[in-house]
Design a protein around this motif. Structure first.
Motif, PDB file in Angstrom:
ATOM      1  N   LYS A   1      -5.675  12.874   2.734  1.00  0.00           N
ATOM      2  CA  LYS A   1      -4.355  13.004   3.373  1.00  0.00           C
ATOM      3  C   LYS A   1      -3.344  12.462   2.376  1.00  0.00           C
ATOM      4  O   LYS A   1      -3.374  11.276   2.048  1.00  0.00           O
ATOM      5  CB  LYS A   1      -4.323  12.198   4.676  1.00  0.00           C
TER       6      LYS A   1
ATOM      7  N   ARG B   1       0.838  -1.207   0.000  1.00  0.00           N
ATOM      8  CA  ARG B   1       0.000   0.000   0.000  1.00  0.00           C
ATOM      9  C   ARG B   1       0.861   1.241   0.000  1.00  0.00           C
ATOM     10  O   ARG B   1       1.995   1.242   0.473  1.00  0.00           O
ATOM     11  CB  ARG B   1      -0.855   0.079   1.289  1.00  0.00           C
ATOM     12  N   ASP B   2       0.289   2.298  -0.515  1.00  0.00           N
ATOM     13  CA  ASP B   2       0.884   3.614  -0.281  1.00  0.00           C
ATOM     14  C   ASP B   2       0.354   4.074   1.075  1.00  0.00           C
ATOM     15  O   ASP B   2      -0.855   4.202   1.261  1.00  0.00           O
ATOM     16  CB  ASP B   2       0.483   4.603  -1.376  1.00  0.00           C
TER      17      ASP B   2
ATOM     18  N   ARG C   1       0.033   6.627   4.354  1.00  0.00           N
ATOM     19  CA  ARG C   1       0.135   8.046   4.786  1.00  0.00           C
ATOM     20  C   ARG C   1      -0.081   8.192   6.283  1.00  0.00           C
ATOM     21  O   ARG C   1      -0.039   9.296   6.813  1.00  0.00           O
ATOM     22  CB  ARG C   1      -0.917   8.901   4.076  1.00  0.00           C
TER      23      ARG C   1
ATOM     24  N   LEU D   1      -7.002   5.768  -1.585  1.00  0.00           N
ATOM     25  CA  LEU D   1      -7.849   6.611  -2.448  1.00  0.00           C
ATOM     26  C   LEU D   1      -9.155   5.903  -2.784  1.00  0.00           C
ATOM     27  O   LEU D   1     -10.196   6.552  -2.992  1.00  0.00           O
ATOM     28  CB  LEU D   1      -7.101   7.000  -3.730  1.00  0.00           C
TER      29      LEU D   1
ATOM     30  N   VAL E   1       5.603  10.567  -1.773  1.00  0.00           N
ATOM     31  CA  VAL E   1       5.118  11.948  -1.861  1.00  0.00           C
ATOM     32  C   VAL E   1       5.717  12.572  -3.124  1.00  0.00           C
ATOM     33  O   VAL E   1       6.940  12.642  -3.279  1.00  0.00           O
ATOM     34  CB  VAL E   1       5.530  12.777  -0.624  1.00  0.00           C
ATOM     35  N   SER E   2       4.826  13.009  -4.011  1.00  0.00           N
ATOM     36  CA  SER E   2       5.291  13.672  -5.238  1.00  0.00           C
ATOM     37  C   SER E   2       4.750  15.097  -5.347  1.00  0.00           C
ATOM     38  O   SER E   2       5.052  15.801  -6.308  1.00  0.00           O
ATOM     39  CB  SER E   2       4.868  12.868  -6.469  1.00  0.00           C
TER      40      SER E   2
ATOM     41  N   ALA F   1       0.126  12.805   2.402  1.00  0.00           N
ATOM     42  CA  ALA F   1       1.511  12.594   2.842  1.00  0.00           C
ATOM     43  C   ALA F   1       1.519  12.246   4.323  1.00  0.00           C
ATOM     44  O   ALA F   1       0.662  12.703   5.076  1.00  0.00           O
ATOM     45  CB  ALA F   1       2.351  13.849   2.593  1.00  0.00           C
TER      46      ALA F   1
HETATM   47  C1  LIG Z   1       4.755   8.165  -8.942  1.00  0.00           C
HETATM   48  C2  LIG Z   1       3.833   8.155  -7.751  1.00  0.00           C
HETATM   49  C3  LIG Z   1       3.579   9.333  -7.071  1.00  0.00           C
HETATM   50  C4  LIG Z   1       2.701   9.342  -5.986  1.00  0.00           C
HETATM   51  N1  LIG Z   1       2.506  10.487  -5.277  1.00  0.00           N
HETATM   52  C5  LIG Z   1       1.703  10.485  -4.183  1.00  0.00           C
HETATM   53  C6  LIG Z   1       1.532  11.646  -3.377  1.00  0.00           C
HETATM   54  O1  LIG Z   1       2.133  12.693  -3.590  1.00  0.00           O
HETATM   55  N2  LIG Z   1       0.703  11.569  -2.309  1.00  0.00           N
HETATM   56  C7  LIG Z   1       0.038  10.417  -2.004  1.00  0.00           C
HETATM   57  O2  LIG Z   1      -0.700  10.397  -1.017  1.00  0.00           O
HETATM   58  N3  LIG Z   1       0.192   9.296  -2.741  1.00  0.00           N
HETATM   59  C8  LIG Z   1       1.013   9.309  -3.815  1.00  0.00           C
HETATM   60  N4  LIG Z   1       1.184   8.156  -4.543  1.00  0.00           N
HETATM   61  C9  LIG Z   1       0.479   6.938  -4.142  1.00  0.00           C
HETATM   62  C10 LIG Z   1      -0.722   6.627  -5.029  1.00  0.00           C
HETATM   63  O3  LIG Z   1      -1.785   7.488  -4.709  1.00  0.00           O
HETATM   64  C11 LIG Z   1      -1.106   5.165  -4.782  1.00  0.00           C
HETATM   65  O4  LIG Z   1      -0.050   4.354  -5.236  1.00  0.00           O
HETATM   66  C12 LIG Z   1      -2.398   4.769  -5.485  1.00  0.00           C
HETATM   67  O5  LIG Z   1      -3.483   5.457  -4.953  1.00  0.00           O
HETATM   68  C13 LIG Z   1      -2.658   3.266  -5.343  1.00  0.00           C
HETATM   69  O6  LIG Z   1      -2.646   2.915  -3.986  1.00  0.00           O
HETATM   70  P1  LIG Z   1      -1.688   1.775  -3.433  1.00  0.00           P
HETATM   71  O7  LIG Z   1      -0.261   2.202  -3.742  1.00  0.00           O
HETATM   72  O8  LIG Z   1      -1.946   1.697  -1.979  1.00  0.00           O
HETATM   73  O9  LIG Z   1      -2.022   0.523  -4.178  1.00  0.00           O
HETATM   74  C14 LIG Z   1       2.061   8.145  -5.612  1.00  0.00           C
HETATM   75  C15 LIG Z   1       2.333   6.952  -6.296  1.00  0.00           C
HETATM   76  C16 LIG Z   1       3.206   6.955  -7.356  1.00  0.00           C
HETATM   77  C17 LIG Z   1       3.508   5.647  -8.063  1.00  0.00           C
END
Ligand SMILES: Cc1cc2nc3c(=O)[nH]c(=O)nc-3n(C[C@H](O)[C@H](O)[C@H](O)COP(=O)(O)O)c2cc1C
Length: 217
Positions: A102, A27-28, A30, A199, A161-162, A104
């Motif tokens: 949220k 997962r991503d 935060r 998300l 975080v991008s 980050a």
């Molecule tokens: C290149 C890249 C940039 C991302 N930038 C952010 C970001 O700035 N903030 C954030 O909350 N998630 C960011 N994410 C996470 C994505 O939102 C997340 O990977 C996507 O919603 C799918 O969720 P999962 O990674 O939990 O499967 C980024 C992911 C990638 C690959």
């Protein structure tokens, strides 16, 4: 890092299934607990990331641990500014929903790792890059994903975080301006592990069936 004397391919079915679970649960993140990781674990993650494939074996990834509180505070300001601009660019219900997200885990994550790409490294001697110079960037992104999976396997969360001004981030971290800023990673133990992207849980976007991404020619 020492490996097995022989490759156990194919990997045993149980390991294959567990690997599939790893992909499901990556997962991503935060939301973090503030407890730091043991240093050897963090070191292991970084060494594992460096096992990623790279164009011409160029290994163009550069990981920068950000521990200095002033630099962290500057990155946080950078994020807040860019996130506010992103919100300004939206209107109505879209803006309201964006504002609830949220995006980050900068405040809680115990470890911050900025990732850069040396887009023109000597290593690899240019092999594979003449027609597609972006391949160094792609290689570095693969290292991030490798780190992400290795972290997940150990119950450790990573948040990418991008929403940052890359030039300002390079200046904040006193980095070679020729390196490309790729990611600012928040790393630590996740507060709420889940098999569903945040998300999606917040109703912003949903995963689509994988077959829709497969085309035939
Ligand atoms: C290149 C890249 C940039 C991302 N930038 C952010 C970001 O700035 N903030 C954030 O909350 N998630 C960011 N994410 C996470 C994505 O939102 C997340 O990977 C996507 O919603 C799918 O969720 P999962 O990674 O939990 O499967 C980024 C992911 C990638 C690959």
């Amino acid at each position: 890092m020492t490996g097995p004397a022989h490759c156990p391919a194919p990997f045993p079915p149980q390991l294959q299934e567990e690997l599939d679970q790893l992909f499901v649960w990556r997962r991503d993140v935060r939301h973090f607990h503030t407890e730091p990781l043991p240093e050897p674990v963090l070191d292991h993650l970084l060494r594992t990331a460096c096992m990623a494939p790279s164009v011409g074996l160029s290994e163009p990834w550069r990981f920068v641990r950000v521990d200095n509180p002033h630099r962290r505070a500057a990155i946080r300001r950078n994020f807040l500014h860019c996130n506010a601009l992103a919100l300004e660019g939206r209107s109505g219900e879209d803006a309201q929903r964006y504002a609830t997200l949220k995006l980050a885990g900068l405040d809680d994550a115990p470890h911050h790792i900025a990732v850069f790409c040396d887009t023109n490294p000597e290593q690899g001697r240019g092999l594979g890059r003449s027609t597609m110079p972006q391949t160094t960037t792609w290689s570095a992104v693969m290292a991030i994903h490798t780190l992400w999976l290795a972290a997940t396997a150990r119950g450790i969360g990573v948040g990418w975080v991008s929403i940052l001004d890359p030039h300002e981030a390079i200046s904040t971290l006193s980095i070679n301006p020729h390196w490309q800023f790729l990611a600012y990673l928040c790393v630590g133990y996740p507060a709420e592990p889940s098999d569903t992207p945040e998300l999606e849980r917040r109703g912003w976007e949903r995963r689509n069936p994988a077959r829709r991404r497969w085309l035939h020619r």
